[in-house]
Design a protein around this motif. Structure first.
Motif, mmCIF file in Angstrom:
data_model
loop_
_atom_site.group_PDB
_atom_site.id
_atom_site.type_symbol
_atom_site.label_atom_id
_atom_site.label_comp_id
_atom_site.label_asym_id
_atom_site.label_seq_id
_atom_site.Cartn_x
_atom_site.Cartn_y
_atom_site.Cartn_z
ATOM 1 N N ALA A 1 -8.943 1.688 5.072
ATOM 2 C CA ALA A 1 -8.724 0.551 5.979
ATOM 3 C C ALA A 1 -7.361 -0.104 5.753
ATOM 4 O O ALA A 1 -7.060 -1.129 6.367
ATOM 5 C CB ALA A 1 -9.833 -0.489 5.794
ATOM 6 N N PHE A 2 -6.530 0.500 4.915
ATOM 7 C CA PHE A 2 -5.255 -0.132 4.547
ATOM 8 C C PHE A 2 -4.396 -0.484 5.766
ATOM 9 O O PHE A 2 -3.931 -1.614 5.901
ATOM 10 C CB PHE A 2 -4.452 0.751 3.591
ATOM 11 C CG PHE A 2 -3.125 0.144 3.234
ATOM 12 C CD1 PHE A 2 -3.041 -0.844 2.279
ATOM 13 C CD2 PHE A 2 -1.962 0.532 3.890
ATOM 14 C CE1 PHE A 2 -1.829 -1.443 1.970
ATOM 15 C CE2 PHE A 2 -0.743 -0.053 3.588
ATOM 16 C CZ PHE A 2 -0.675 -1.040 2.632
ATOM 17 N N ALA A 3 -4.162 0.466 6.646
ATOM 18 C CA ALA A 3 -3.272 0.224 7.792
ATOM 19 C C ALA A 3 -3.796 -0.911 8.663
ATOM 20 O O ALA A 3 -3.039 -1.807 9.060
ATOM 21 C CB ALA A 3 -3.090 1.499 8.608
ATOM 22 N N ASP A 4 -5.096 -0.902 8.955
ATOM 23 C CA ASP A 4 -5.677 -1.946 9.796
ATOM 24 C C ASP A 4 -5.584 -3.313 9.135
ATOM 25 O O ASP A 4 -5.238 -4.311 9.779
ATOM 26 C CB ASP A 4 -7.139 -1.625 10.129
ATOM 27 C CG ASP A 4 -7.278 -0.397 11.016
ATOM 28 O OD1 ASP A 4 -6.317 -0.073 11.756
ATOM 29 O OD2 ASP A 4 -8.337 0.249 10.968
ATOM 30 N N ARG A 5 -5.892 -3.363 7.847
ATOM 31 C CA ARG A 5 -5.846 -4.650 7.131
ATOM 32 C C ARG A 5 -4.410 -5.173 7.010
ATOM 33 O O ARG A 5 -4.158 -6.361 7.219
ATOM 34 C CB ARG A 5 -6.457 -4.499 5.733
ATOM 35 C CG ARG A 5 -7.937 -4.160 5.685
ATOM 36 C CD ARG A 5 -8.848 -5.369 5.833
ATOM 37 N NE ARG A 5 -8.588 -6.459 4.924
ATOM 38 C CZ ARG A 5 -9.090 -6.576 3.693
ATOM 39 N NH1 ARG A 5 -9.908 -5.652 3.217
ATOM 40 N NH2 ARG A 5 -8.800 -7.621 2.943
ATOM 41 N N ALA A 6 -3.457 -4.284 6.680
ATOM 42 C CA ALA A 6 -2.052 -4.703 6.555
ATOM 43 C C ALA A 6 -1.529 -5.226 7.889
ATOM 44 O O ALA A 6 -0.839 -6.247 7.953
ATOM 45 C CB ALA A 6 -1.198 -3.537 6.055
ATOM 46 N N HIS B 1 -0.286 -9.005 8.870
ATOM 47 C CA HIS B 1 1.069 -9.167 9.399
ATOM 48 C C HIS B 1 1.086 -10.006 10.675
ATOM 49 O O HIS B 1 1.978 -10.839 10.857
ATOM 50 C CB HIS B 1 1.701 -7.788 9.649
ATOM 51 C CG HIS B 1 3.094 -7.848 10.167
ATOM 52 N ND1 HIS B 1 4.158 -8.284 9.404
ATOM 53 C CD2 HIS B 1 3.608 -7.515 11.376
ATOM 54 C CE1 HIS B 1 5.267 -8.222 10.123
ATOM 55 N NE2 HIS B 1 4.960 -7.756 11.323
ATOM 56 N N VAL B 2 0.120 -9.794 11.545
ATOM 57 C CA VAL B 2 0.098 -10.540 12.815
ATOM 58 C C VAL B 2 -0.661 -11.865 12.705
ATOM 59 O O VAL B 2 -0.723 -12.616 13.673
ATOM 60 C CB VAL B 2 -0.479 -9.683 13.971
ATOM 61 C CG1 VAL B 2 0.367 -8.452 14.203
ATOM 62 C CG2 VAL B 2 -1.932 -9.313 13.734
ATOM 63 N N GLY B 3 -1.250 -12.139 11.540
ATOM 64 C CA GLY B 3 -1.921 -13.416 11.324
ATOM 65 C C GLY B 3 -3.395 -13.435 11.672
ATOM 66 O O GLY B 3 -4.012 -14.497 11.661
ATOM 67 N N ASP B 4 -3.982 -12.296 11.973
ATOM 68 C CA ASP B 4 -5.416 -12.246 12.265
ATOM 69 C C ASP B 4 -6.258 -12.328 10.999
ATOM 70 O O ASP B 4 -7.466 -12.554 11.068
ATOM 71 C CB ASP B 4 -5.782 -10.955 13.011
ATOM 72 C CG ASP B 4 -5.232 -10.929 14.426
ATOM 73 O OD1 ASP B 4 -4.844 -11.995 14.933
ATOM 74 O OD2 ASP B 4 -5.190 -9.827 15.022
ATOM 75 N N GLU B 5 -5.630 -12.121 9.873
ATOM 76 C CA GLU B 5 -6.317 -12.151 8.587
ATOM 77 C C GLU B 5 -5.391 -12.843 7.587
ATOM 78 O O GLU B 5 -4.165 -12.701 7.670
ATOM 79 C CB GLU B 5 -6.607 -10.713 8.147
ATOM 80 C CG GLU B 5 -7.441 -10.586 6.905
ATOM 81 C CD GLU B 5 -7.794 -9.138 6.575
ATOM 82 O OE1 GLU B 5 -7.804 -8.822 5.369
ATOM 83 O OE2 GLU B 5 -8.044 -8.339 7.496
ATOM 84 N N ALA B 6 -5.963 -13.577 6.646
ATOM 85 C CA ALA B 6 -5.150 -14.250 5.631
ATOM 86 C C ALA B 6 -4.426 -13.225 4.764
ATOM 87 O O ALA B 6 -4.995 -12.192 4.405
ATOM 88 C CB ALA B 6 -6.040 -15.137 4.757
ATOM 89 N N ALA B 7 -3.173 -13.493 4.461
ATOM 90 C CA ALA B 7 -2.378 -12.587 3.637
ATOM 91 C C ALA B 7 -2.957 -12.509 2.229
ATOM 92 O O ALA B 7 -3.373 -13.526 1.662
ATOM 93 C CB ALA B 7 -0.935 -13.057 3.575
ATOM 94 N N ALA B 8 -3.013 -11.309 1.693
ATOM 95 C CA ALA B 8 -3.530 -11.071 0.347
ATOM 96 C C ALA B 8 -2.974 -9.735 -0.145
ATOM 97 O O ALA B 8 -2.674 -8.854 0.658
ATOM 98 C CB ALA B 8 -5.058 -11.030 0.368
ATOM 99 N N PRO B 9 -2.849 -9.580 -1.457
ATOM 100 C CA PRO B 9 -2.377 -8.284 -1.970
ATOM 101 C C PRO B 9 -3.476 -7.223 -1.845
ATOM 102 O O PRO B 9 -4.602 -7.430 -2.294
ATOM 103 C CB PRO B 9 -2.040 -8.574 -3.433
ATOM 104 C CG PRO B 9 -2.819 -9.792 -3.792
ATOM 105 C CD PRO B 9 -3.021 -10.564 -2.521
ATOM 106 N N ILE B 10 -3.141 -6.114 -1.191
ATOM 107 C CA ILE B 10 -4.090 -5.016 -1.013
ATOM 108 C C ILE B 10 -3.397 -3.689 -1.315
ATOM 109 O O ILE B 10 -2.178 -3.604 -1.294
ATOM 110 C CB ILE B 10 -4.675 -4.974 0.426
ATOM 111 C CG1 ILE B 10 -3.559 -4.759 1.460
ATOM 112 C CG2 ILE B 10 -5.503 -6.200 0.713
ATOM 113 C CD1 ILE B 10 -4.066 -4.480 2.873
ATOM 114 N N GLY C 1 7.318 -3.298 11.542
ATOM 115 C CA GLY C 1 7.878 -4.294 10.638
ATOM 116 C C GLY C 1 6.900 -4.816 9.608
ATOM 117 O O GLY C 1 7.152 -5.837 8.969
ATOM 118 N N VAL C 2 5.777 -4.137 9.422
ATOM 119 C CA VAL C 2 4.788 -4.562 8.423
ATOM 120 C C VAL C 2 5.355 -4.227 7.044
ATOM 121 O O VAL C 2 5.726 -3.086 6.786
ATOM 122 C CB VAL C 2 3.437 -3.848 8.639
ATOM 123 C CG1 VAL C 2 2.435 -4.265 7.575
ATOM 124 C CG2 VAL C 2 2.894 -4.138 10.035
#
Length: 146
Positions: free
Chosen positions: A95-100, A104-113, A129-130
């Motif tokens: 799920a890395f690409a989807d989560r990153a 990046h677009v702000g749909d999910e809180a930024a976190a180290p993954i 640009g991710v």
């Protein structure tokens, strides 16, 4: 042993050693050959320059390369830094690409993954640009650990 210049679908060029050309083909078909930069397994042999020996009367080229000990220490330091960073990072697997992208677009809180992506997914993320970076030392997925 034979060294091949290899290239992945993202045009990363790297070297790898194999017992024979057949060994390379067998390992590639089984998905065991991957790009050290992006992890892609769509790897082919790249065009290689022929090995032409130097003339006997020429001076050998001098190179200022670090010693094997220095190279080993540098790699170990990188591996240790990566391991420390991964301690506070969440494994998200495929799920890395989807989560990153969502972060990046702000749909999910930024976190180290960290996780796995295909070469095509990596290419798309970079083009969008991710901010991503390949891991230096391969990570074994938690479900594959003993």
């Amino acid at each position: 042993m034979i060294v091949f210049d290899l290239k992945c679908g993202s045009d990363h060029v790297f070297e790898a050693w194999f017992g024979s050309s057949t060994a390379f083909e067998e390992q590639r078909e089984r998905g065991l050959v991957s790009c050290p930069y992006c992890g892609a397994t769509d790897v082919i042999k790249a065009v290689m320059a022929p090995s032409i020996p130097a003339k006997a009367n020429s001076k050998p080229a001098t190179r200022n390369l670090p010693s094997p000990e220095v190279m080993k220490a540098a790699f170990e330091a990188l591996a240790a830094a990566q391991a420390k960073a991964l301690e506070s990072s969440e494994w998200v697997g495929r799920a890395f690409a989807d989560r990153a992208r969502a972060m990046h677009v702000g749909d999910e809180a930024a976190a180290p993954i960290h996780g796995q992506s295909t070469a095509a997914e990596v290419k798309d993320l970079v083009e969008e640009g991710v901010p991503i970076a390949p891991l230096i030392v391969p990570v074994i997925p938690p479900e594959a650990l003993n």
